[in-house]
Design a protein around this motif. Structure first.
Motif, PDB file in Angstrom:
ATOM      1  N   ALA A 218       7.845   8.236  -3.876  1.00  0.00           N
ATOM      2  CA  ALA A 218       7.379   9.147  -2.827  1.00  0.00           C
ATOM      3  C   ALA A 218       5.906   8.890  -2.503  1.00  0.00           C
ATOM      4  CB  ALA A 218       7.580  10.601  -3.257  1.00  0.00           C
ATOM      5  N   ALA A 219       5.106   8.646  -3.551  1.00  0.00           N
ATOM      6  CA  ALA A 219       3.679   8.350  -3.345  1.00  0.00           C
ATOM      7  C   ALA A 219       3.499   7.019  -2.624  1.00  0.00           C
ATOM      8  CB  ALA A 219       2.957   8.313  -4.691  1.00  0.00           C
ATOM      9  N   LYS A 220       4.348   6.062  -2.945  1.00  0.00           N
ATOM     10  CA  LYS A 220       4.263   4.744  -2.302  1.00  0.00           C
ATOM     11  C   LYS A 220       4.498   4.851  -0.794  1.00  0.00           C
ATOM     12  CE  LYS A 220       6.204   1.215  -4.399  1.00  0.00           C
ATOM     13  NZ  LYS A 220       7.236   0.238  -4.856  1.00  0.00           N
ATOM     14  N   GLN A 221       5.413   5.731  -0.414  1.00  0.00           N
ATOM     15  CA  GLN A 221       5.720   5.910   1.010  1.00  0.00           C
ATOM     16  C   GLN A 221       4.538   6.494   1.782  1.00  0.00           C
ATOM     17  OE1 GLN A 221       8.540   4.788   2.519  1.00  0.00           O
ATOM     18  NE2 GLN A 221       8.979   3.938   0.483  1.00  0.00           N
ATOM     19  N   LYS A 222       3.648   7.169   1.065  1.00  0.00           N
ATOM     20  CA  LYS A 222       2.490   7.787   1.717  1.00  0.00           C
ATOM     21  C   LYS A 222       1.314   6.831   1.870  1.00  0.00           C
ATOM     22  CE  LYS A 222       3.452  12.512   0.122  1.00  0.00           C
ATOM     23  NZ  LYS A 222       2.915  13.664  -0.646  1.00  0.00           N
ATOM     24  N   GLN A 223       1.427   5.638   1.291  1.00  0.00           N
ATOM     25  CA  GLN A 223       0.303   4.698   1.336  1.00  0.00           C
ATOM     26  C   GLN A 223       0.270   3.944   2.657  1.00  0.00           C
ATOM     27  OE1 GLN A 223      -1.879   4.973  -1.303  1.00  0.00           O
ATOM     28  NE2 GLN A 223      -0.351   6.567  -1.710  1.00  0.00           N
ATOM     29  N   LEU A 224      -0.932   3.725   3.151  1.00  0.00           N
ATOM     30  CA  LEU A 224      -1.100   2.954   4.379  1.00  0.00           C
ATOM     31  C   LEU A 224      -0.998   1.472   4.053  1.00  0.00           C
ATOM     32  CD1 LEU A 224      -1.804   3.110   7.423  1.00  0.00           C
ATOM     33  CD2 LEU A 224      -4.189   2.756   6.768  1.00  0.00           C
ATOM     34  N   THR A 225      -0.022   0.820   4.625  1.00  0.00           N
ATOM     35  CA  THR A 225       0.174  -0.615   4.398  1.00  0.00           C
ATOM     36  C   THR A 225       0.429  -1.297   5.735  1.00  0.00           C
ATOM     37  OG1 THR A 225       2.555  -0.287   4.028  1.00  0.00           O
ATOM     38  CG2 THR A 225       1.132  -0.274   2.083  1.00  0.00           C
ATOM     39  N   GLY A 226       0.398  -2.609   5.710  1.00  0.00           N
ATOM     40  CA  GLY A 226       0.692  -3.355   6.932  1.00  0.00           C
ATOM     41  C   GLY A 226      -0.442  -3.316   7.932  1.00  0.00           C
ATOM     42  N   LYS A 227      -0.080  -3.217   9.204  1.00  0.00           N
ATOM     43  CA  LYS A 227      -1.060  -3.231  10.288  1.00  0.00           C
ATOM     44  C   LYS A 227      -1.790  -1.894  10.363  1.00  0.00           C
ATOM     45  CE  LYS A 227      -2.301  -5.828  13.945  1.00  0.00           C
ATOM     46  NZ  LYS A 227      -2.719  -7.244  13.845  1.00  0.00           N
ATOM     47  N   ALA A 228      -3.108  -1.957  10.396  1.00  0.00           N
ATOM     48  CA  ALA A 228      -3.904  -0.731  10.525  1.00  0.00           C
ATOM     49  C   ALA A 228      -3.756  -0.162  11.928  1.00  0.00           C
ATOM     50  CB  ALA A 228      -5.370  -1.023  10.228  1.00  0.00           C
ATOM     51  N   PRO A 229      -3.514   1.132  12.069  1.00  0.00           N
ATOM     52  CA  PRO A 229      -3.363   1.744  13.401  1.00  0.00           C
ATOM     53  C   PRO A 229      -4.643   1.587  14.231  1.00  0.00           C
ATOM     54  CG  PRO A 229      -2.604   3.234  11.672  1.00  0.00           C
ATOM     55  CD  PRO A 229      -3.336   2.117  10.989  1.00  0.00           C
ATOM     56  N   ASP A 230      -4.475   1.193  15.473  1.00  0.00           N
ATOM     57  CA  ASP A 230      -5.633   1.098  16.364  1.00  0.00           C
ATOM     58  C   ASP A 230      -6.068   2.511  16.729  1.00  0.00           C
ATOM     59  OD1 ASP A 230      -7.657   0.004  17.804  1.00  0.00           O
ATOM     60  OD2 ASP A 230      -6.393  -0.925  19.348  1.00  0.00           O
ATOM     61  N   PHE A 231      -7.306   2.651  17.172  1.00  0.00           N
ATOM     62  CA  PHE A 231      -7.822   3.956  17.574  1.00  0.00           C
ATOM     63  C   PHE A 231      -8.876   3.775  18.637  1.00  0.00           C
ATOM     64  CE2 PHE A 231     -10.110   2.732  13.616  1.00  0.00           C
ATOM     65  CZ  PHE A 231     -11.368   2.511  14.143  1.00  0.00           C
ATOM     66  N   THR A 232      -9.142   4.850  19.344  1.00  0.00           N
ATOM     67  CA  THR A 232     -10.237   4.908  20.311  1.00  0.00           C
ATOM     68  C   THR A 232     -10.991   6.199  20.025  1.00  0.00           C
ATOM     69  OG1 THR A 232      -8.927   3.739  21.996  1.00  0.00           O
ATOM     70  CG2 THR A 232     -10.870   4.950  22.751  1.00  0.00           C
TER      71      THR A 232
END
Length: 360
Positions: A218-232
């Motif tokens: 469950a904790a693993k699913q909460k981790q940010l992985t892969g492509k970082a979300p773009d933002f403005t």
């Protein structure tokens, strides 16, 4: 016939010799109001009582029973703490260490191995408690900064000591119980959680192990992985900045807030490390989670960070950037690769150097 009965009785007595039993004695704290102590198989629902003893008028007790050769819990009534007892055959004595207790033994075995770790952990815990007390009593910024660094060192040391203990019992039911009992510490830091699960090793299937692995997944699913979300997001001048503006560069993103003391301490730490980060080719940007713009501006004015400052703005970005990045605690830092991939979460300087050097 009588001779045969005597022989059978003798064999039965040999099978139940004192060498199969333990005796645990102790004295409860002066403020204890407990009238009985218990030896339990666990805590909470499903716990079985294996032995109990009446507390005498002088607060002493004696527990006796057949050795279970497994980790148990000594419950001392209104005493608020966990006392481990690995019930191998022998004589044991309750002993006070610091603010807690352990079951002392003069023989080599599982309990003595466990005690060696518990004594180190208790020493670390006492040092952290004393340090935090000093931090609460001082208002000097210089002292707070120094004490903050020492507090961080002691926390890391405490985590390492916990890992050492789990590793010592790797692959056993003891390791799983130790992990479960310290989940409140372990689950706070996913990196620590990962190291602990590895240290726990493979072992006998049990409800405890199953529960730990479910929490880990469950904790693993909460981790940010892969492509970082773009933002403005807006900077201090009101100009919009995008993550994609940093394409081709390593980027360290610091999520923080003005009301978060550890965040403000992290800013001071980053100011000292900023030169080295620049040498490694790493840009730094901060994203404030402050709801009030004036709180953000005031903190920036006070701390004088020397890197790009942004603030979460749902109207401009279309979503809460902290939520997009799965931020649960502040401060949270992410190391982003030149192609926009998440390389690490909350890395220290050594980890940053290692990751960057191995990704060139």
């Amino acid at each position: 016939m009588k001779i045969i009965d005597c022989i059978v009785l003798g064999v039965a007595c040999l099978a139940c010799t004192p060498s199969d039993y333990y005796t645990l004695q102790g004295t409860l704290p002066e403020n204890s109001k407990a009238t009985e102590v218990y030896l339990l198989t666990g805590e909470g629902k499903g716990t079985d009582t294996l032995a109990k003893s009446t507390v005498r008028g002088d607060r002493t007790f004696t527990l006796k029973g057949k050795a279970e050769n497994r980790l148990l819990y000594l419950n001392m009534g209104n005493y608020g703490g966990r006392v481990y007892f690995y019930s191998e055959p022998g004589e044991y004595q309750l002993k006070k260490i610091g603010n807690n207790y352990l079951v002392e033994t003069g023989q080599e075995g599982m309990q003595s191995r466990l005690n060696a770790h518990l004594e180190k952990i208790e020493k670390n815990s006492t040092e952290r408690f004393d340090l935090q007390k000093r931090m609460a009593e001082t208002s000097d910024e210089g002292d707070l900064e120094s004490l903050g660094r020492e507090n961080e060192r002691l926390w890391k040391q405490g985590n390492d000591l916990l890992l050492d203990m789990v590793t010592d019992f790797s692959g056993s039911s003891v390791a799983a119980m130790l992990v479960q009992d310290n989940m409140w510490i372990i689950s706070y830091d996913f990196k620590l959680f990962t190291r602990t699960v590895k240290a726990m090793g493979d072992g006998p299937d049990s409800e405890i192990r199953k529960e730990i692995m479910e929490k880990y997944e469950a904790a693993k699913q909460k981790q940010l992985t892969g492509k970082a979300p773009d933002f403005t997001l807006p900077d201090l001048k009101g100009e919009n900045v995008k993550l994609s503006d940093y394409k081709g560069k390593y980027l360290l993103i610091d999520f923080w807030a003005s009301w978060c003391k550890p965040c403000r301490m992290k800013i001071k730490e980053l100011k000292k490390e900023y030169g080295r980060l620049q040498e490694l080719g790493i840009e730094v940007i901060a994203i404030s989670c402050d709801k009030k713009k004036e709180d953000w501006l005031k903190a920036v004015e006070e701390d004088q960070p020397i890197w790009k400052q942004l603030r979460v703005d749902q109207e401009i970005n279309g979503s809460d950037t902290a939520d997009d990045y799965k931020v649960e605690f502040l401060p949270t830092l992410y190391l982003i690769s030149p192609d926009g991939m998440v390389l690490d979460t909350n890395p220290g300087m050594e980890e940053i150097e290692h990751v960057v050097k191995n990704n060139k």
